[in-house]
Design an enzyme around this catalytic site. Structure first.
Site, PDB file in Angstrom:
ATOM      1  N   ASN A  57     -17.564 -16.297  29.978  1.00 44.37           N
ATOM      2  CA  ASN A  57     -18.292 -15.486  29.258  1.00 44.37           C
ATOM      3  C   ASN A  57     -19.622 -14.694  29.798  1.00 44.37           C
ATOM      4  OD1 ASN A  57     -16.891 -16.202  27.000  1.00 44.37           O
ATOM      5  ND2 ASN A  57     -17.996 -17.787  26.573  1.00 44.37           N
TER       6      ASN A  57
ATOM      7  N   ARG B  77     -14.159  -9.287  20.759  1.00 49.20           N
ATOM      8  CA  ARG B  77     -13.948 -10.308  21.735  1.00 49.20           C
ATOM      9  C   ARG B  77     -14.955 -11.418  21.481  1.00 49.20           C
ATOM     10  NH1 ARG B  77     -15.961 -10.599  27.323  1.00 49.20           N
ATOM     11  NH2 ARG B  77     -14.393 -11.766  28.677  1.00 49.20           N
TER      12      ARG B  77
ATOM     13  N   HIS C 180      -6.803  -5.568  22.540  1.00 48.69           N
ATOM     14  CA  HIS C 180      -6.988  -4.763  23.960  1.00 48.69           C
ATOM     15  C   HIS C 180      -6.852  -3.156  23.618  1.00 48.69           C
ATOM     16  CE1 HIS C 180      -6.903  -8.510  26.665  1.00 48.69           C
ATOM     17  NE2 HIS C 180      -7.885  -8.658  25.958  1.00 48.69           N
TER      18      HIS C 180
ATOM     19  N   HIS D 122     -13.443 -15.283  21.312  1.00 49.90           N
ATOM     20  CA  HIS D 122     -13.927 -16.307  22.220  1.00 49.90           C
ATOM     21  C   HIS D 122     -14.632 -17.518  21.550  1.00 49.90           C
ATOM     22  CE1 HIS D 122     -13.888 -14.476  26.466  1.00 49.90           C
ATOM     23  NE2 HIS D 122     -12.705 -13.938  25.806  1.00 49.90           N
TER      24      HIS D 122
END
Length: 336
Positions: free
Chosen positions: A104, A72, A203, A76
């Site tokens: 975040n 992740r 995910h 990001h």
């Protein structure tokens, strides 16, 4: 000039032309930019891959959630102004960056893993490997060590020297955002609708905090009722994990039923109306994405193959090379 002398001159010129671009690919790029290279650190830091893999392995052994966290964090980083390590920068009194932007803050994890890798690399090859490359490799290792695919990572990224909270807020997809908006954020980075579906499959690893999906359980779209598309048995289970109380907002629920193993169960859950996030379940409501969801739900090998390909595309978004950016000595701060 004799033929023998000409022959020696020709050989010397050929050797020079062969050697010259190899040096310039790492040290003096011309014209100040070069492509990423699978062998970029082979001579300058031959222990790189071993050091990254060991540190990620140790982190996962200590905390199985760390695989999802590293994956992740890489996403990001790349989705906000490119893969240049800006998400790793700490705020200072004069600088507010991405790390503590709302998408975040109190959410991204694993910074210490990247810092540990950087510390080790600074011992064996100081001021050589960028934090952006470390993060890209760590994400690959996290997936691979969790049972997912392994893909080759071209290297040579350099670290950015700026970061923007505003960019993070605007560019990171939200779990309650319409699929059309999410797709637009991907395509603005050179990715496409297939990458949306495939990278959402990340995910398959990890957990989500209750606040990211709680409205589906109690007040979907302001209706005062749960999301009617959510499977009733899944709804009951999630309501027990995430009661309708502010104190439960940080509780964790698995993104799929095998949250520490890379597989295609994520897509099976979507087909069965058991996706956790609104942005995930939305993939089966659009005919363009639903076809791919159904395909991956029945073909784990194809999903792994396509995930590796999309991760390679993601890792090439907005990279800095050549003389752009810098090689940070510490991933949390720029070199001054």
């Amino acid at each position: 000039m004799t033929p023998k002398i000409i022959s020696h001159l020709t050989l010397s010129c050929c050797l020079f032309l062969f050697w010259f671009p190899c040096v310039h690919s790492q040290m003096y790029p011309f014209p100040y930019r070069q492509l990423l290279d699978y062998n970029f650190y082979d001579r300058s830091c031959p222990r790189l891959l071993m050091i990254v893999r060991y540190n990620v392995w140790a982190a996962l052994k200590n905390d199985t959630r760390m695989a999802a966290s590293l994956l992740r964090m890489h996403f990001h980083d790349c989705i906000v102004d490119g893969c240049e390590g800006s998400v790793l920068l700490d705020d200072t009194k004069d600088f507010k960056g991405e790390k503590n932007a709302p998408p975040n803050r109190n959410s991204l994890r694993g910074f210490e893993v990247i810092d540990n890798i950087k510390t080790d690399l600074e011992i064996f090859c100081p001021s050589t490997v960028s934090c952006a490359d470390i993060l890209t490799l760590a994400a690959r290792e996290a997936v691979s060590l969790s049972g997912g695919p392994f893909w080759n990572v071209p290297l040579g990224r350099r670290d950015g020297i700026t970061a923007s909270q505003k960019s993070a807020i605007e560019q990171i997809p939200s779990p309650i955002e319409p699929l059309q908006n999410i797709t637009a954020k991907f395509t603005s980075k050179g990715l496409d609708i297939k990458d949306v579906v495939v990278l959402s499959g990340g995910h398959t690893l990890g957990f989500a905090q209750c606040f990211t999906f709680k409205r589906r359980l109690f007040n979907f779209e302001g209706s005062g009722n749960p999301d009617p598309a959510l499977d009733s048995s899944v709804l009951t289970k999630l309501q027990s994990i995430c009661p309708n109380q502010d104190a439960a907002n940080s509780n964790l629920a698995p993104l799929d039923s095998s949250a520490v193993r890379f597989d295609n169960v994520y897509y099976t859950n979507l087909v069965n109306n058991a996706g956790l996030l609104e942005s995930d379940q939305a993939l089966v409501k659009d005919p363009n994405t639903a076809t791919m969801v159904n395909l991956y739900s029945g073909n784990p090998f194809l999903f792994s193959q396509d995930f590796a390909a999309s991760m390679m595309k993601l890792g090439n978004v907005g990279v800095l090379t050549g003389l752009n950016g810098q090689i940070r000595k510490r991933c949390g701060s720029v070199n001054y």
